[in-house]
Enzyme design. Structure first.
Site, mmCIF file in Angstrom:
data_model
loop_
_atom_site.group_PDB
_atom_site.id
_atom_site.type_symbol
_atom_site.label_atom_id
_atom_site.label_comp_id
_atom_site.label_asym_id
_atom_site.label_seq_id
_atom_site.Cartn_x
_atom_site.Cartn_y
_atom_site.Cartn_z
ATOM 1 N N SER A 242 89.531 64.788 51.111
ATOM 2 C CA SER A 242 88.670 64.449 52.154
ATOM 3 C C SER A 242 88.867 63.024 52.486
ATOM 4 C CB SER A 242 87.108 64.976 52.101
ATOM 5 O OG SER A 242 86.291 64.715 52.898
ATOM 6 N N ASP A 334 88.703 74.966 57.567
ATOM 7 C CA ASP A 334 88.021 73.814 57.142
ATOM 8 C C ASP A 334 86.968 73.403 58.314
ATOM 9 O OD1 ASP A 334 87.078 71.354 56.551
ATOM 10 O OD2 ASP A 334 89.010 70.818 55.593
ATOM 11 N N HIS A 369 87.083 73.672 53.358
ATOM 12 C CA HIS A 369 87.484 72.276 52.976
ATOM 13 C C HIS A 369 87.554 71.822 51.236
ATOM 14 C CE1 HIS A 369 87.157 68.025 53.932
ATOM 15 N NE2 HIS A 369 86.296 68.057 53.193
#
Ligand SMILES: *[C@@H]1O[C@H](CO)[C@@H](O)[C@H](O)[C@H]1NC(C)=O
Ligand SMILES: *[C@@H]1O[C@H](CO)[C@@H](O)[C@H](O)[C@H]1NC(C)=O
Length: 433
Positions: A242, A334, A369
């Protein structure tokens, strides 16, 4: 107890293993055709309880082998050797938005596996199981050393593999939630890579000046690894998830200090002001705050903040300048970051620059994600602290679908370890490895 109950045999092998290791669950000595429920329960360090269960029917020999037999219902269906782990979910009545994260890696995750008569879906605590065993799941293999690091102003933990060393090294960066999160670095060290988990967001909100860290901080972390006697200075990689990918890519391309063997980016993006500090990168994500969407469950969907992928090159890391292999792992569902769209753009940029032979993209349909180590229980959404001030809790939608996401975690982890081994361990003429 009748005879049938007292003689049920339950075995889980290995009863002590690494988090990414599979176990075999075998129920024996029940009557042929006997209906039973295999139940897994776990109480987190933070006191929350999780459970998973599946319904089986014993075969003609009075046996259920979870690795081979079909679950007929429960928190997963079909043949799923590790379904009891990845389908763990908070027990009914738990507070919403929980995500399982082991914060103390010095102790194992202790999971109780038990067998109940019949096909149960609730009320497990009120029943007496026919058999139960406790299994230990570790992030730290025997002999792995955990070394807290504070020199150079770092907030970090180094995990050293067992054995004499020296070892290849890795800088491990998590995302925008901050905190010193150690479990992935511990597991990577269990696979032979000296891994430094680095907190780069929390220090700035606890320090009086309220400033965010700058590039020097990451370079200090790199130098720490490079100079460590147990780390081979020419074999260092970086892994980010991320927001951590923003830092990883930026350092790989622009830092004069970082000399990396490889980069792993999980669920991230190359979109950011290229001259930007951590603070400016953060702020740039919030510039499009009007694009924040909520679904009907009031979960925040952030992916649109970074869409569309800009054409302006000053808003993207110049991945065409990368000189080491890059692995991008993305989930096509995601909902938090447009990681999939980013990977497509990165590929085009690298093709244009002629360095796309360095790029590997692992793209997983219906994965979200939070692509974590294998068998990590799936969380489609969870409560999340936005780093302030002011600190604010929101429910964030990560995306993904349980089965596909769990398969993606397993596949991505295996391939990530192969990628890291190839690039960090591969012998060169001048190497003794
Ligand atoms: C029942 O399952 C066990 C474990 O998978 C296997 O060894 C055995 O052969 C099976 N029995 C029959 C009759 O299929
Ligand atoms: C249970 O299934 C696994 C996976 O197929 C197999 O390796 C193992 O031998 C089986 N156990 C028994 C007792 O049949």
């Amino acid at each position: 107890m009748d005879r049938k109950q007292c003689c049920v045999k339950l075995s889980v092998q290995p009863s002590r293993g690494l988090m990414d290791e599979k176990f075999l669950v075998l129920v024996q000595s029940v009557l042929p055709g006997f209906q039973l429920t295999v139940y897994a329960s776990y109480r987190c360090d933070d006191g929350h309880s999780w459970e998973a269960f599946a319904h089986y029917t014993a075969n003609a020999s009075g046996t259920v082998n979870v690795s081979e037999d079909h679950s007929l219902g429960g928190t997963y269906c079909g043949v799923e050797p590790m379904g009891l782990m990845w389908s763990l979910r908070p027990v009914p009545g738990s507070k919403p938005g929980l995500r399982m994260r082991k914060m103390n890696v010095l102790t194992p995750m202790e999971v109780t596996i038990s067998v109940y008569r019949g096909h149960l879906t609730e009320g497990f605590v009120d029943q007496v199981p026919l058999a139960a065993v406790v299994v230990e799941r570790w992030y730290m293999a025997p002999g792995v050393r955990r070394v807290p690091v504070t020199e150079g102003g770092l907030t970090a933990t180094l995990f050293l593999p067992s054995g004499p060393g020296p070892f290849p090294g890795l800088l491990d960066l998590w995302g925008g939630g901050g905190k010193l999160v150690e479990y992935r670095a511990a597991l990577l060290a269990s696979h032979g890579i000296a891994s430094l988990a680095l907190d780069y967001l929390t220090p700035q909100i606890t320090k009086e000046n309220g400033k965010m860290v700058d590039n020097n901080y990451f370079e200090a972390a790199y130098r720490f690894l490079e100079q460590h006697p147990q780390v081979i200075d020419s074999r260092i990689g970086i892994l980010g998830l991320s927001f951590g990918t923003s830092i990883a890519l930026k350092m790989a391309v622009y830092s004069q200090v970082f000399k990396l063997r490889c980069v792993v980016c999980i669920s991230g993006s190359h979109v950011q002001p290229i001259e930007g500090s951590v603070e400016q990168i953060m702020t740039s994500f919030h510039n499009n705050v009007d694009k924040t969407r909520f679904n009907e469950e009031q979960q925040v969907i952030w992916r649109d903040l970074l869409l569309p992928i800009p054409t302006d090159p000053s808003l993207k890391v110049e991945v065409g300048r990368l000189r080491c292999p890059l692995l991008m792992v993305v989930g096509e569902d995601d909902q938090n970051w447009p990681a999939h769209e980013s990977a497509v753009d990165v590929k085009e940029m690298m093709q244009r620059a002629g360095n796309d032979h360095l790029l590997t993209v692992l793209s997983y349909p219906s994965a979200g994600h939070l692509i974590e180590p294998p068998f990590t229980p799936f969380a489609r959404a969870s409560s999340y602290k936005i780093l302030g001030p002011p600190l604010q809790m929101v429910m964030v939608l990560w995306g993904g679908e349980t089965v596909a996401h769990s398969r993606a975690q397993e596949d991505a982890w295996r391939k990530t370890l192969v990628f890291l081994r190839e690039n960090l361990y591969r012998a060169t003429s001048s190497s003794h490895l």
